[in-house]
Design a protein around this motif. Structure first.
Motif, mmCIF file in Angstrom:
data_model
loop_
_atom_site.group_PDB
_atom_site.id
_atom_site.type_symbol
_atom_site.label_atom_id
_atom_site.label_comp_id
_atom_site.label_asym_id
_atom_site.label_seq_id
_atom_site.Cartn_x
_atom_site.Cartn_y
_atom_site.Cartn_z
ATOM 1 N N PHE A 38 1.045 -0.871 -0.339
ATOM 2 C CA PHE A 38 -0.065 -0.343 0.198
ATOM 3 C C PHE A 38 1.239 0.968 -0.242
ATOM 4 C CE2 PHE A 38 -2.505 3.571 2.892
ATOM 5 C CZ PHE A 38 -3.066 3.192 1.684
ATOM 6 N N ALA A 39 2.001 1.405 0.850
ATOM 7 C CA ALA A 39 2.627 2.808 0.873
ATOM 8 C C ALA A 39 3.998 1.845 1.483
ATOM 9 C CB ALA A 39 1.901 3.875 1.732
ATOM 10 N N LEU A 40 5.420 3.566 1.196
ATOM 11 C CA LEU A 40 6.771 2.544 1.823
ATOM 12 C C LEU A 40 6.580 3.929 2.807
ATOM 13 C CD1 LEU A 40 8.153 2.647 -1.016
ATOM 14 C CD2 LEU A 40 7.643 0.290 0.405
ATOM 15 N N PRO A 41 7.686 3.638 3.660
ATOM 16 C CA PRO A 41 8.264 5.087 4.932
ATOM 17 C C PRO A 41 9.497 5.984 3.821
ATOM 18 C CG PRO A 41 9.037 1.839 5.642
ATOM 19 C CD PRO A 41 8.234 2.393 4.363
ATOM 20 N N GLN A 42 9.253 6.681 4.501
ATOM 21 C CA GLN A 42 9.380 7.779 3.640
ATOM 22 C C GLN A 42 11.115 7.880 3.606
ATOM 23 O OE1 GLN A 42 8.482 11.057 6.249
ATOM 24 N NE2 GLN A 42 6.111 11.310 5.876
ATOM 25 N N GLY A 43 11.147 7.711 2.356
ATOM 26 C CA GLY A 43 12.488 7.798 2.082
ATOM 27 C C GLY A 43 13.157 6.790 1.165
ATOM 28 N N ARG A 65 -0.752 3.553 8.049
ATOM 29 C CA ARG A 65 -0.572 4.964 9.361
ATOM 30 C C ARG A 65 -0.156 6.500 8.477
ATOM 31 N NH1 ARG A 65 1.619 7.408 12.747
ATOM 32 N NH2 ARG A 65 3.127 6.035 12.862
ATOM 33 N N GLU A 66 0.353 6.380 7.973
ATOM 34 C CA GLU A 66 1.059 7.786 7.818
ATOM 35 C C GLU A 66 0.209 7.757 6.050
ATOM 36 O OE1 GLU A 66 4.782 6.740 7.521
ATOM 37 O OE2 GLU A 66 5.390 7.093 9.360
ATOM 38 N N ASN A 67 -0.622 6.948 5.923
ATOM 39 C CA ASN A 67 -1.418 7.697 4.533
ATOM 40 C C ASN A 67 -2.487 6.992 4.347
ATOM 41 O OD1 ASN A 67 1.161 8.281 1.859
ATOM 42 N ND2 ASN A 67 1.241 6.163 3.707
ATOM 43 N N LEU A 68 -3.731 7.212 5.553
ATOM 44 C CA LEU A 68 -4.939 7.232 6.244
ATOM 45 C C LEU A 68 -5.382 7.958 5.346
ATOM 46 C CD1 LEU A 68 -5.077 5.719 8.957
ATOM 47 C CD2 LEU A 68 -6.040 4.530 7.138
ATOM 48 N N LEU A 123 -1.788 2.148 14.869
ATOM 49 C CA LEU A 123 -2.752 2.242 13.608
ATOM 50 C C LEU A 123 -3.890 1.981 14.187
ATOM 51 C CD1 LEU A 123 -2.908 1.902 10.171
ATOM 52 C CD2 LEU A 123 -2.521 -0.312 10.500
ATOM 53 N N SER A 124 -4.275 1.166 14.683
ATOM 54 C CA SER A 124 -5.815 1.329 15.016
ATOM 55 C C SER A 124 -6.505 2.079 15.856
ATOM 56 C CB SER A 124 -5.784 0.016 16.085
ATOM 57 O OG SER A 124 -6.847 -0.312 17.004
#
Length: 537
Positions: A38-43, A65-68, A123-124
């Protein structure tokens, strides 16, 4: 007094244990995520993920969580994530690595590839802060092994060979064989857990109760549910205390519907088959497959409103791989949102991903740039209307849309029209090219009533005998038509929102779910205040 105060303050710091019921899930819409994709950690390097490599690409619970915002901005009110349990760890298999999360070794431990316990809790917590629900995929039927003789079980939750069924290949169509024999193949066997064993039953119940409570999980998606005896599920889900929806793969309605009862719900494979038969281009264009399936619902399914409606998932080719015209997906998607059931969208569907079956249907989402595509915009409108309708207060002047049954108004070779509550959905399989085709739909509405298509914001006027006339000279777009007055305070199609009010298109889901913990805490508080008062007299 100080002892009671200390007890109260300690209890107030506990993580609340909620129980999201089937009824509370009925009004949700779900976005399905494979954690690794779904998404990668920054960098991170965003160029090194080829689904054909069948290996880890780096997605985590934290990167979800960072891309919700991406998910919530489309109007989704829940996410379903791939399994969180520890997977096989070892040499690469002929089918790659367990990036997908379904090759379980020890269900009672977390998969460290995706983060820590604190990461999953975060995340929850973030989802609940946003008024969204968390559904977690669980695998109970089997584990993953590289041999069929169960020589070494030291890394598994169940370490006794008697807690597994002896190896045998599945004879498809034989229920006993499907439940007791092994999924997978000789390259990657999936040893079948003996879910009739009392020790297995009690261990699974203790595990799922702890998992749900520790991470405040709202619902479970159960993998390979039909490969476990149906008698297992009521106590397992009872221990979990949350909504359970199971995978019963196949379009046999008798078989699929038999699991709604042991489970709260099932994924709607029969309707998926009907939708592909009706809308896929090129295809059979058999719209009667949908109407026939809806008719069978009435006698087979305990509660069609809880079925999980989908067009794609991790086990099926992408819709765009089967159908050359995006309008076919938009129309089928509109049906899933506006008919009976809980809509589910698999990540990347909104980006028009077109991968074939596994592993090509598990593309990394970040290559899309999270673009606001046409599909994304249509999903947002469908979610906005659905959330708005879910939040309508049922009274004498309004129809309870969520609990009403969808009914067929008309069907022909070019499509069909259904009505659920106040909403008329006119859907077609004509595709994108302009067509010299029109359709007349007879509704229960009165002559001259003004109505609005929420997808185009075009106005319609009901004709004599309740007729709505639609033509496709601009192509086969879906029409989701509602009385214009219904949109008041929705924010849709120019409808204003009353000052000081929350747009009803945003699900009023910030309110907490029913919580036995919260109720107990209130009672403790009342008792404490009473005792405190007594001590001061």
């Amino acid at each position: 007094m100080h002892a009671f105060l200390s007890l109260f303050l300690s209890l107030s710091l506990f993580r609340a244990a909620y129980a999201a019921t089937a009824e509370e899930w009925r009004g949700r819409s779900i976005y399905q995520i494979i954690v690794d994709r779904f998404a990668l950690p920054q960098g991170s390097d965003t160029t090194q993920c080829n689904p054909g490599d069948q290996t880890f690409c780096g997605g985590t619970w934290n990167s979800i969580r960072e891309n919700l915002d991406y998910v919530q901005n489309m109007g989704f009110t829940a996410i379903w994530i791939s399994p969180v349990s520890q997977n096989y760890e070892g040499a690469r298999t002929p089918y790659g690595d367990p990036y997908h999360g379904y090759w379980i070794s020890d269900a009672s431990k977390l998969n460290s590839r995706f983060g820590t316990s604190d990461d999953l809790k975060a995340l929850s917590d973030e989802l609940h802060k946003r008024g969204m629900y968390l559904m977690v995929d669980v695998v109970v039927n089997n584990v993953m092994g590289l041999q069929t003789d169960l020589n070494n079980l030291s890394s598994y939750m169940f370490k006794d060979p008697s807690q597994y069924h002896p190896y045998c290949p599945i004879q498809w169509g034989n229920t006993t064989s499907e439940q007791n024999c092994w999924l997978g193949d000789e390259k990657v066997p999936l040893p079948d857990v003996n879910t009739e064993d009392p020790g297995v039953i009690s261990a699974y119940q203790a595990w799922i109760k702890e998992l749900v409570q520790t991470y405040n999980i709202d619902g479970l998606r159960i993998d390979a549910a039909k490969h476990v005896q149906s008698e297992f599920w009521p106590k397992f889900c009872g221990a979990a205390g949350v909504f359970c929806i199971g995978e019963v793969f196949g379009d046999n309605i008798d078989e699929v519907s038999s699991y709604q009862g042991p489970l709260d719900s099932v994924l709607n494979y029969p309707m998926y088959g009907a939708l592909t038969e009706a809308f896929s281009l090129p295809g059979q264009l058999n719209t009667s497959a949908i109407t026939e399936t809806m008719e069978i619902y009435k006698t087979k399914f305990k509660d069609p409103g809880l079925l999980g409606n989908f067009l794609e998932n991790q086990d099926l080719p992408r819709w765009a791989n089967m159908s050359v015209d995006p309008q076919s997906m938009y129309n089928a998607m509109a049906f899933n949102f506006m008919s009976d059931g809980i809509p589910i969208v698999y990540y990347g569907q909104e980006q028009g991903f077109h991968g074939a079956a596994d592993p090509w249907n598990r593309e990394p989402l970040w290559t899309s740039g999270y673009t606001n595509t046409t599909a994304n915009q249509i999903i947002t409108k469908l979610n906005t209307l659905r959330n708005f309708l879910v939040n309508q207060t049922s009274d004498s002047s309004k129809t309870d849309w969520l609990h009403s049954r969808a009914e067929v108004l008309t069907t022909d070779a070019h499509g069909l029209a259904i009505m659920k509550g106040d909403v008329v959905s006119i859907l077609t399989n004509l595709g994108s090219p302009p067509a010299n085709v029109s359709v007349a739909v007879y509704t229960p509405y009165s002559n001259s009533l003004m109505m609005t298509d929420i997808l185009s914001c075009k106005q319609f006027v009901v004709g004599s005998n309740g007729t709505l006339s639609v033509e496709y000279s601009l192509g086969g777009q879906a029409k989701i038509i509602v009385p214009s007055t219904l949109l008041q305070n929705s924010g849709m199609c120019g409808a204003e929102i009353a000052a000081g009010s929350t747009p009803k298109g945003q699900l009023a889901s910030g309110a907490p779910r029913s919580s036995t913990f919260s109720s107990s805490l209130i009672l403790i508080a009342i008792t404490f205040v009473g005792l405190l008062g007594s001590s001061l007299v």
